[in-house]
Design an enzyme around this catalytic site. Structure first.
Site, PDB file in Angstrom:
ATOM      1  N   ASP A 428       8.715  -5.432   9.230  1.00 20.59           N
ATOM      2  CA  ASP A 428       8.823  -4.135   8.593  1.00 20.59           C
ATOM      3  C   ASP A 428       8.700  -3.101   9.711  1.00 20.59           C
ATOM      4  O   ASP A 428       8.258  -3.419  10.809  1.00 20.59           O
ATOM      5  CB  ASP A 428       7.662  -4.026   7.602  1.00 20.59           C
ATOM      6  N   ASP A 862       3.145  -4.374   6.256  1.00 20.90           N
ATOM      7  CA  ASP A 862       1.851  -3.821   5.903  1.00 20.90           C
ATOM      8  C   ASP A 862       1.792  -3.269   4.495  1.00 20.90           C
ATOM      9  O   ASP A 862       0.722  -3.022   3.979  1.00 20.90           O
ATOM     10  CB  ASP A 862       1.474  -2.703   6.874  1.00 20.90           C
ATOM     11  N   ASP A 866       6.396  -5.040   1.311  1.00 22.92           N
ATOM     12  CA  ASP A 866       6.661  -6.194   2.175  1.00 22.92           C
ATOM     13  C   ASP A 866       6.147  -7.492   1.564  1.00 22.92           C
ATOM     14  O   ASP A 866       6.341  -8.566   2.130  1.00 22.92           O
ATOM     15  CB  ASP A 866       5.984  -5.998   3.534  1.00 22.92           C
TER      16      ASP A 866
END
Lengths: 1196, 348
Positions: A428, A862, A866
């Protein structure tokens, strides 16, 4: 709020309570029906009807077992493993006369192994129990029904459905409650749901109006109500129920529901009724086990076990066939041959007349005997080793993040070795590569760009464009604390033109005022005033919102108070030039959503004007501007493009004045939509918002910098050097993503960028027409065309490529018939960036990579967006960062910073991979060595199933004499130190290509085992033949031969370990030499017991072996000769065909002497294939310059 | 979810400020994986010295072992084929099973070298599976040890009880099939006494065979297996039985018959009068009589000495070979293509 003072706000009912007055929707009509049957007698849990309902108590148990179920359940878990079942069956069989050994000696190792595992389970479960215990015994104030209006403390576990409780500030809710009233007049309260969904922002809850006046303990004296609601379920955000109070029914919504495990914040106390207790609570209903993933190595290990099992069956069969032949020969033509076995008067097991049956029984015997091929202690050893490895990961100080006080936390120990085999990282961006601390850095107001600070990307870009060798020293950054005031978190803005009140002198100060007012009003931030210092801090849903409010404050528009209906600012009055307090009546909030990409508020200012203040992404905002609001559009567009180039996040600010009539229409529609509980509620609300969010007047744009985390470029560089591919999956727009890609060295100049987008003209035109089918068709074709075209280019070229694809195209690229092509293209690219991707797309991409390449994928992220990708990937890493704990909670391993990934993979991953794979190989080696000697001996015992060794020697082989060194290997071995692991990242490829656990390695070890066994057996038997074996003329019997063979095996197996270990700590010495010593001690001790116990092994060491020179001489001879082939092989390989880690060992070794040519070669190698990262960039530059110089020289 | 229950500590961010660094892992060499360790690497020096060292140790041991083995004088005489009357060679089993036939047989052996006393007398059986599972288990240790446990005959099938149901002591197939050939030796006219004491392990005599356990019902059945026992001697004194009951590891084995405590001279002719009682013809086993001296290393077996010499020599050779290779080709870099970790090629 601080100090507990009660605020008496005059409420505008239309905001506060209007939503609750909604008439009963269809959902509420289901109450009483199936699924909605719960009845709660509020404040009367003791009444007869209530006690008849048998709701569970509030006692919560998260343990896997209870005292009663522990034994059966844990045993069941154990025997789900094939190997353990096998051992259980053989143990049971060992009570029958079939057994080649005594039953007890067969059961004991199983008991030990199962016992150790169960003890581990028990300890883990006890820890959980203690947590539960603490939780269940927390105190809570509950209304005592019998006594009037008093609240008394009781333990959480004693709560019952219907109890009225009082929860005080900063305490957790003990169960799911219906909010009745709070310390606030309007009965609101703030709730922190960190533990539930990981969101850090506070949520607002509000009770029904009818109960909001129950402010005192005493007011509950006669309180009575009936709540009917849905049955317990796992949906955190839905709730349907009714409250019957004073003979009227009121609908209940999630707005009144306070969930267990969330925390009361900013509110002094609340009163609530318990409706769900214990395991009925939503959080418990949601409780899921931590993800259970198995590593590739373990799956392969299972295959090996199956292989060994079939080998075992095979040799048992061979044995049985021979046995059948010899047995049937015992009586031939009516003549008894081996008369001493009395084949004429025998049991079924040895009956020559029934040789088929005898052979069947013998098969069972043989399978018991050769069970030593399967290492019984393998699973438990691996489990123990992994637990220790996890401790190493959790305790690594290099992976501890000081700022957030967080060490690495591995939530599962299953995947340690998988960390050493990662082929692709899917990352991410926000919060993972970047720190997600947004800094307000630039803005464009009324067509003028403000803000002089330089963003990180700009710095990297200048660095990149400038000299390639000398990195420009970071002047701007170094001066920054000197120049400016003490740095304010979230604010990195510097421009004298508008700071310190100078904005008043700017030509368009009216626009500037509106701009910052908008920033100070249009948000969902909650201010918190520190009681002593009067300083204001903000609780924001996302860090960029906080950055806006902070920026507004710094410029002079200080937002300091929020109530349900108003927002108050300290602002500079442009006329009087004094700071005045101004309050805006908050009418509506049109919330942000990823589909809307904007948020708006409707407020009424002092003058009574109705204003719609709106901020949003450029893609949605520009098209909503009014004709007369486009004054600064061109300039702003230009600025935003520049900002995007600098990797900044952009929001467009615009506003609109509303007239009363328009507002009224909107409000009616909006409220209606909001209060509906039907499925299309969101849509209706969006529709209403759409209606009003138009004809906007542009004010300007803000640019917020999303800072890269510390060490990210370096880390990515190392990972790239290690040959790990990195894909970035982000929700950001393409420009931002590309810029971040540059900033963290995933992209560089000279890389061919392949852009796949659907921004082409004809598609845009189609979109305008709005025919969905033709859009889809055209888009699909376009994506396929782009992929195909690039694929050809890519495969024919030597250049390095980077693939950048946007969310829309990704949709089509992930379709079944396209995805393999897409993957092929992506795999050939050095870097892949997917922008504008949704959480689902992230998960889909992860699945695609995982399933199609069959390589290990690691997803790191995080945020809640995700989670899908983290759970989908082979390994999910969560960053325990600002966006809450959701990702960390669903991950396998949580780390605090992206850069720790480097150490986690290159050091821990590599070591764990090496340790586990060596360990498993070695396990099989030692058991094969042992098993084969048993088999060969059978050939000399006419396959009758006589073991070569004493029963106890056999059963303790795996448990005592040989397993400890393996565990030590699994825990301590290091081929290369951590420093060198990081220095030569290419070493990591050993894991990716699985060289240490390839079938060649495994078979190699097995062959080694077979050779060792054969050498040991034949050397021993030839030396200890029929002749006297000592001066006294005594000959060798079964016991002596067995003990000698066994001694040799223990020595060989342990010395083999000593040869394979590359890191000799004290533990290794203790375990390896200790294992051998233990064998002699055991032999001595066992032999010293009375013959009743020791039977044939009585005094075997003292009397027969210890004082016999040939015993010792044979041991020395056999051990050395067995090890020589392996030693020679290793010596040759290490010297002439070293594996990668051995090359590095040479370098380490030679560093002490001189640089060797290995180091040169290894270094050269490790540089050659990197295609992304800082060093790649440098290298590309160097080669560029070289070729230029070369060219210049040639032209001269 | 379990972990979320760890709850409040992780949730309260503000509280952590006061407990700063509370979660910082404590430093220890163990957890940081920095334990002192030696990291051996097979350098040329090491390899060569290890091989040389092994060679240096092995060759002398080899020479000593070979020497010891060569000093042992061993006479082996196979008699099962010779001690059958010519007319019965086709029907050996009938011969051996016929109680009426006198089984006495006379063999003459020549002493090839001087033999110093004690000279051990062994009988050697071939193709006799004393290690067969049925055979090995067919005994009862408790019964042998303790007179009170005479009734414990479990595992002894089918030689468990006599026809009248009373237990056989010693029971089981091993005892039942006791070897019963006998040998007497004469040199010229001088008869050589065979000392049959202390031919078994002391621990067996003292702890496994009771001094007050006497044979009962032994070989009383219809089918007589092997030798019988002296009913008046306790088991601990019946050393032939004790020796026999230590089952051999391999199908070819020798067992000690006795000791001749007289020196024999080279070319002495020893006359052996033996009773060829034991049936090995059924299972085509061989019977051999062995007279042997011993050395510190035991009996005659050249393998150990040759093995030591071979391995020692091999080590010297390897040491030399490595030395040569290391010097001639100081560093060959091996298969370099291995290192390239060919990325595209590995896509399985």
């Amino acid at each position: 709020m601080a100090g507990g003072k009660r605020r008496k706000n005059l409420l505008r009912k239309f905001y506060s309570f209007s939503c609750c007055k909604a008439s009963f929707q269809e959902e509420h009509s289901q109450i009483g029906g199936p699924g909605f049957s719960r009845i709660v007698f509020a404040n009367d849990p003791d009444c007869f009807e209530a006690t008849n309902l048998y709701y569970p108590s509030n006692y919560v148990s998260t343990t896997k077992y209870t005292l009663a179920t522990f034994i059966p359940k844990a045993l069941f878990e154990q025997f789900r493993r094939v190997a353990n079942i096998y051992f259980l069956v053989t143990s049971c069989l060992s009570f029958t006369p079939l057994a080649p050994y005594t039953a007890f000696s067969a059961i004991l190792p199983l008991i030990i192994v199962i016992g150790v595992t169960m003890t581990k389970e028990a300890i883990e479960d006890f820890r959980r129990y203690r947590q539960d215990y603490e939780m269940n015994n927390r105190k809570i104030k509950v209304h005592v029904h019998q006594r009037d209006g008093t609240f008394e403390y009781t333990e959480w576990k004693n709560l019952r459905v219907g109890d009225v409780v009082k929860v005080e500030k900063d305490n957790f809710f003990p169960a799911d409650l219906i909010l009745l009233s709070s310390s606030y007049e309007d009965a609101i309260c703030y709730v922190d749901t960190m533990n539930l969904d990981g969101e850090t922002n506070l949520k607002l809850k509000q009770s029904l109006e009818v109960t909001s006046d129950l402010h005192n303990d005493s007011s509950f004296q006669h309180f009575e109500a009936l709540i009917k609601c849905e049955d317990p379920n796992a949906h955190l955000y839905t709730f349907v129920g009714t409250l019957e109070y004073q003979s009227r029914q009121y609908p209940l919504s999630p707005q009144q529901l306070l969930l267990r495990d969330s925390k009361l914040r900013n509110t002094d106390y609340i009163y609530g009724v318990v409706i769900f207790t214990g395991h009925d609570t939503k959080v418990m209903q949601n409780a899921t086990k931590p993800p259970s993933k198995r590593s590739k190595i373990e799956r392969k290990m299972d295959k090996i076990i199956y292989l060994l099992l079939s080998a075992l069956v095979l040799i048992s069969l061979i044995g049985s066939i021979f046995f059948a032949i010899t047995t049937s020969n015992d009586i031939k033509d009516g003549k008894i041959r081996r008369w001493y076995l009395r084949p004429d008067d025998t049991s079924i097991y040895f009956d020559p007349k029934e040789d088929a049956i005898a052979a069947m029984f013998h098969l069972l015997t043989a399978m018991m005997l050769y069970g030593y091929f399967i290492p019984i202690s393998l699973y438990v050893s691996i489990e123990m080793v992994k637990v220790l490895q996890v401790i190493f990961i959790n305790q690594d100080r290099e992976m501890y993040y000081e700022e957030s006080d967080k060490p690495a936390h591995a939530r599962t120990s299953n995947l340690n070795e998988e960390l050493g085999q990662v082929d692709t990282i899917l990352s991410d961006k926000t919060g993972t590569l970047t720190c997600n601390s947004m800094e307000f850095i630039k803005c464009s107001i009324a067509g003028t760009a403000y803000g002089q600070r330089v963003s990180q990307v700009e710095k990297t870009m200048t660095r990149r464009k400038g000299s390639s060798f000398i990195y420009v020293s970071d002047n701007a950054h170094q001066d920054y604390p000197v120049q400016g005031k003490p740095a304010i978190k979230g604010f990195n803005f510097e421009d004298d033109r508008i700071m310190n009140g100078n904005w008043l002198n700017e030509p368009r100060s009216d626009v500037i005022q509106k701009f910052f007012q908008l920033l100070a009003i249009c948000h969902t931030v909650i201010p918190e005033v520190d009681a002593e210092s009067r300083k204001i801090s903000y609780e924001a849903e996302s860090p960029d919102e906080a950055a806006f409010v902070i920026a507004a404050r710094e410029i002079g528009f200080e937002f300091y108070k929020r109530t349900q209906t108003s927002i108050s600012l300290h602002e500079l009055d442009p006329v009087s030039r004094k700071t005045v307090e101004s309050s805006y009546t908050l009418l509506n909030i049109l919330e942000f959503s990823s589909s809307r990409k904007r948020m708006s508020v409707i407020v009424k200012n002092k003058e009574g004007e109705l204003l719609l203040l709106s901020k949003g992404a450029d893609s949605v905002m520009f098209e909503r501007l009014a004709e007369n609001g486009r004054e600064f559009e061109d300039k702003t567009r230009e600025h935003t493009n520049n900002y995007a180039d600098d990797g900044l996040r952009i929001l467009i600010l615009a506003y609109r004045k509303l007239d009363e009539a328009e507002y009224e229409t909107f409000n009616r529609k909006f409220t209606e939509a909001k209060n509906s509980v039907s499925a299309d509620r969101e849509e209706k609300m969006d529709e209403a918002a759409e209606m009003i969010e138009r004809e906007l007047i542009l004010l300007g744009a803000t640019a917020v910098e999303d800072k890269l985390q510390d060490g990210v470029p370096e880390c990515i560089d190392k990972l790239a050097e290690a040959g790990i591919k990195i894909w970035v999956l982000t929700g950001d727009k393409m420009e931002t993503a590309i810029n971040i890609g540059f900033a963290c060295s995933l992209l560089r100049q000279g890389m061919k960028q392949i852009l796949i987008t659907l921004e082409a003209q004809e598609i845009k035109q189609l979109e305008k027409k709005g025919d969905k089918e033709s859009i889809a068709k055209a888009s699909r074709e376009s994506v396929i065309r782009q992929i195909e075209g690039n694929l050809q280019r890519n495969s024919s070229s030597e250049e390095t490529f980077a693939l950048i694809i946007d969310g829309k195209s990704l949709n089509y690229a992930l379709e079944d018939n396209v995805k393999s092509m897409f993957l092929q293209l992506a795999v050939n690219c050095a870097s892949v960036i997917c922008c504008r991707s949704s959480p689902k797309q992230k998960a889909l991409v992860t699945r695609l990579v995982k399933n199609s390449t069959r390589k290990v994928t690691l997803a790191i992220g995080d945020g809640a967006n995700d989670v899908g990708m983290i759970q989908e990937a082979d390994i999910g890493i969560g960053i325990s960062g600002v966006e809450g704990m959701q990702a960390a909670m669903s991950s396998d391993i949580a780390i605090a910073q992206f850069r720790f990934l480097e150490r986690l993979l290159l050091v821990h991953g590599h070591w764990c991979y090496r340790r586990i794979s060596l360990m498993i190989c070695y396990f099989f080696y030692k058991n094969i060595t042992f098993g084969v000697t048993l088999f060969v001996y059978e050939a000399y015992a006419s396959f009758s199933g006589t073991p070569a060794y004493n029963d106890w020697f056999m059963s303790l082989y795996n448990v005592f004499f040989t397993s400890l060194p393996v565990i030590a290997l699994g825990v301590f071995d290091q081929d290369v130190s951590a420093r060198l692991c990081l220095k030569y990242p290419l070493l990591y490829q050993e894991g990716v290509q699985n060289v240490l656990f390839s079938w060649t390695q495994i078979i190699g070890w097995m062959v080694n085992g077979i050779c060792s066994a054969i050498t040991i057996f034949f050397f021993c038997t030839i030396v200890l033949q029929h002749q006297a074996f000592r001066k006294g003329g005594e000959v060798v019997d079964r016991e002596i031969l067995g003990a000698t063979l066994y001694t040799c095996i223990v020595w060989v197996v342990n010395c083999q370990m000593a040869l394979s270990v590359s890191y000799f700590t004290l533990f290794q010495h203790i375990f390896i030499w200790g294992g051998i010593a233990l064998w002699y001690i055991f032999l001595l001790a066992y032999g010293a017991m009375t013959p009743k116990v020791s039977a044939t092994a009585f005094m075997v060491f003292i009397e027969e072996l210890a004082n016999t020179p040939s015993y010792w001489i044979v041991t020395l001879f056999v051990v050395i000769s067995t090890l020589i082939p392996y030693f020679t092989f290793t010596a040759v390989r290490v010297r002439f065909f070293p594996m990668y880690h051995e090359r590095i060992q040479w370098i380490r070794f030679d560093d002490r002497v001189a640089e060797s040519e290995y180091s040169g070669e290894v270094r050269q190698r490790s540089e050659r294939l990197i295609m992304a990262g800082v060093s790649a960039r440098l290298e590309a530059k160097v080669s560029q310059i070289r070729s230029r110089v070369h060219h210049a020289v040639q032209t001269l | 979810m379990n972990n979320s229950y760890a709850g409040p500590s992780s949730a309260s961010a503000d509280a952590s400020a006061t407990r700063r660094n509370s979660k910082r892992p404590k430093y220890s060499k163990f957890t940081q994986q920095e334990l002192p360790a030696c990291k051996p690497i097979l350098t040329p020096q090491w390899v060569i010295s290890v091989f040389t060292l092994i060679g240096l140790i092995f060759v002398p041991i080899g020479v000593a072992s070979l020497f010891a083995s060569n000093n042992v004088v061993e006479i082996v005489d196979r008699y099962d084929t010779e001690c059958i009357p010519k007319n019965m060679t086709d029907n050996k089993i009938a011969y051996i099973q016929n109680q009426a036939i006198n089984k006495t047989c006379i063999r003459k052996v020549r002493v090839p070298k001087d033999m110093d006393q004690p000279i051990y007398v062994y009988y050697q059986l071939d193709n006799f599976y004393q290690n067969h599972r049925r055979y090995v288990k067919s005994r009862n240790d408790a019964q042998l040890r303790d007179e009170k446990k005479a009734n414990e005959t479990s595992g002894c099938d089918p030689e468990k009880t006599a026809a009248n149901g009373s237990p056989i002591v010693p029971c089981g197939l091993i005892a039942w099939s006791l070897f019963n050939d006998t040998y007497t030796f004469t040199r010229g006219n001088q008869s050589l006494t065979v000392n049959k004491t202390n031919i078994s392990w002391k621990s067996d005599r003292d702890h496994k065979f009771g001094s007050n356990v006497f044979p009962k019902n032994f070989q009383n059945g219809t089918l007589v297996g092997g030798g019988s026992l002296d009913l008046n001697k306790s088991l601990s004194e019946q050393e032939d039985l004790i020796v026999w009951m230590r089952t051999a590891a391999l199908p070819t084995f020798r067992k000690l018959y006795g000791k001749i405590e007289v020196d024999l001279k080279k070319n002495d002719i020893i006359t052996v009068v033996l009773k060829n009682n034991y049936n090995t013809y059924s299972f085509s086993g061989k019977k051999k009589l062995v007279l042997s001296t011993t050395s510190w290393l035991g009996g005659k077996n050249d393998f150990l000495g040759i093995g030591y010499l071979t391995v020692g020599g091999l080590c010297f050779f390897l040491a030399a070979a490595f030395t040569v290779v290391y010097f001639v080709k100081p560093r060959k870099l091996g298969d370099t293509s291995y290192l390239s970790w060919n990325r595209t090629g590995t896509g399985r």
